[in-house]
Design an enzyme around this catalytic site. Sequence first.
Site, PDB file in Angstrom:
ATOM      1  N   HIS A 136      14.011  29.294  24.225  1.00  0.00           N
ATOM      2  CA  HIS A 136      14.919  29.957  25.158  1.00  0.00           C
ATOM      3  C   HIS A 136      14.170  30.993  25.984  1.00  0.00           C
ATOM      4  O   HIS A 136      14.539  32.164  26.006  1.00  0.00           O
ATOM      5  CB  HIS A 136      16.054  30.665  24.404  1.00  0.00           C
ATOM      6  CG  HIS A 136      17.178  29.762  24.055  1.00  0.00           C
ATOM      7  ND1 HIS A 136      18.358  30.218  23.520  1.00  0.00           N
ATOM      8  CD2 HIS A 136      17.315  28.415  24.140  1.00  0.00           C
ATOM      9  CE1 HIS A 136      19.181  29.206  23.294  1.00  0.00           C
ATOM     10  NE2 HIS A 136      18.563  28.102  23.663  1.00  0.00           N
TER      11      HIS A 136
ATOM     12  N   ASP B  61      19.879  31.416  17.032  1.00  0.00           N
ATOM     13  CA  ASP B  61      18.486  31.137  17.414  1.00  0.00           C
ATOM     14  C   ASP B  61      17.669  30.734  16.191  1.00  0.00           C
ATOM     15  O   ASP B  61      16.930  29.744  16.204  1.00  0.00           O
ATOM     16  CB  ASP B  61      17.844  32.368  18.054  1.00  0.00           C
ATOM     17  CG  ASP B  61      18.229  32.560  19.511  1.00  0.00           C
ATOM     18  OD1 ASP B  61      18.794  31.622  20.101  1.00  0.00           O
ATOM     19  OD2 ASP B  61      17.963  33.637  20.055  1.00  0.00           O
TER      20      ASP B  61
ATOM     21  N   ILE C 219      20.379  40.262  28.364  1.00  0.00           N
ATOM     22  CA  ILE C 219      19.491  40.712  29.430  1.00  0.00           C
ATOM     23  C   ILE C 219      20.253  41.311  30.609  1.00  0.00           C
ATOM     24  O   ILE C 219      19.837  42.307  31.191  1.00  0.00           O
ATOM     25  CB  ILE C 219      18.573  39.564  29.894  1.00  0.00           C
ATOM     26  CG1 ILE C 219      17.467  40.089  30.799  1.00  0.00           C
ATOM     27  CG2 ILE C 219      19.358  38.453  30.561  1.00  0.00           C
ATOM     28  CD1 ILE C 219      16.451  40.947  30.117  1.00  0.00           C
ATOM     29  N   THR C 220      21.389  40.732  30.971  1.00  0.00           N
ATOM     30  CA  THR C 220      22.139  41.277  32.101  1.00  0.00           C
ATOM     31  C   THR C 220      22.725  42.646  31.763  1.00  0.00           C
ATOM     32  O   THR C 220      22.818  43.520  32.638  1.00  0.00           O
ATOM     33  CB  THR C 220      23.270  40.324  32.528  1.00  0.00           C
ATOM     34  OG1 THR C 220      24.075  40.004  31.386  1.00  0.00           O
ATOM     35  CG2 THR C 220      22.701  39.045  33.103  1.00  0.00           C
TER      36      THR C 220
END
Length: 455
Positions: A90, A153, A370-371
Amino acid sequence: MCTRGYWMWGLSRRVSLPGGFRYGPRRPLGVHRYLCNFPHSPRICIIGSGPAGFYTAQHLLKHHSKLLVDIYEKLPVPFGLVRFGVAPDHPEVKSYGADSKRELGIPGEELPGVYSARDFVGWYNGLPSQRHLNPDLSNETAVILGQGNVALDIARILLSPIELLKKTDITQSALDALVHSRIRTVWLIGRRGPLQVAFTIKELREMLQLPGTRPRLDPSDYQGLGDIAKDLPRPRKRLTELLVKSALEKPAAKDCARWDQANREWGLYFLRSPIQVLPSKDGRKAAGVRLSITRLEGTGDTAVAIPTGQVEDISCGLILSSIGYKSVPISPAVPFLCEQGIIPNCMGRVTGYPGLYCSGWVKRGPTGVITTTMTDSFETAQAMLEDINSGALSWSDPKPGATAIKELITLRGIQSISFSDWQKIDSVETARGQKIGKPREKILDPEEMLKFACH
């Protein structure tokens, strides 16, 4: 301005991060060159070269043409846990930071076979401090305590076909270990219910479609949730609908055939909270986990898990704690709220310390992707710009800053490297990866990194 870490290089205008995040330099410069060329320009120091640090720098440089930004990092390679924090398949969403992990606080968690998600992720992503982790993958069942994106993940990495992982930048040592892994079942344990899972629909969909793997979802966990989902916010609604569909509806023919042939499986286990790691008969390693069965008080995200007094044991040889990351104090001189793991602040301004700012998880706690970090960092940078423009920050009596740091590094005999030195490491890693069909093969030993950086 604090994010995490220490080390040394300068940033002029633009620098690129792996995974497509672009921050800028047309030409990266060493700190000493800034001092020579721009003696009267306002200078900002950022500690930590992860997403929070770079996003803050990006916003500052974009909106103030005369600012100079120095970034310090403790490792010889930049980008923090963008490089080390998320599954290698990813690369577009690598976004996790914070220097420590949350402890389970239960008997037996010190036994071999029990690892934090941070350490385990660092192991397969090439974090130097975790290169010797050597997790035991010889048991058929693994338990992950947590139901967030990091937990998914890890489950995906443990169960993915090796041929898929070979195309990523996973470390060769981790790949070799996974080739010989005997893990066939992964349980993801949550203390609350399906309406409180912390993963997102993208990660769930990917797990449902993982080749060679089938989901085990207990239909009784999802009864009646279809009606409840109608009134949920859209992201939670879509996620819940996919869970309900996957658990209660007959799968499509292609999925049915694929799952029938699968030799690995994963499942979600709800209303369970770990209370003890069970040792093997000889007491030398983990052999299972004891779970307290819980019930919920309240609804939605505010629902609280209450122990019922009942317990349940699961046998397993690998236990991974994915209950969150935690920031640590950067210095006794900087205020820190240990319980929350944050620096007290208002809009990024450190409370009671004019001129000191924070961004990232040390600002708001270990939440978001992340955003979220981008928005949060822009907010801190905007607060800094407002203070510069209003005169709240005075440059008339500058601190020694980069000059003193450079002198201190030299005095202590510490080898520092520049961004251009990092580019030498980058070229070696990329070349090594290309030889074996990977985007890069990371160097794990900091001493080896320094050798190439200073060559």
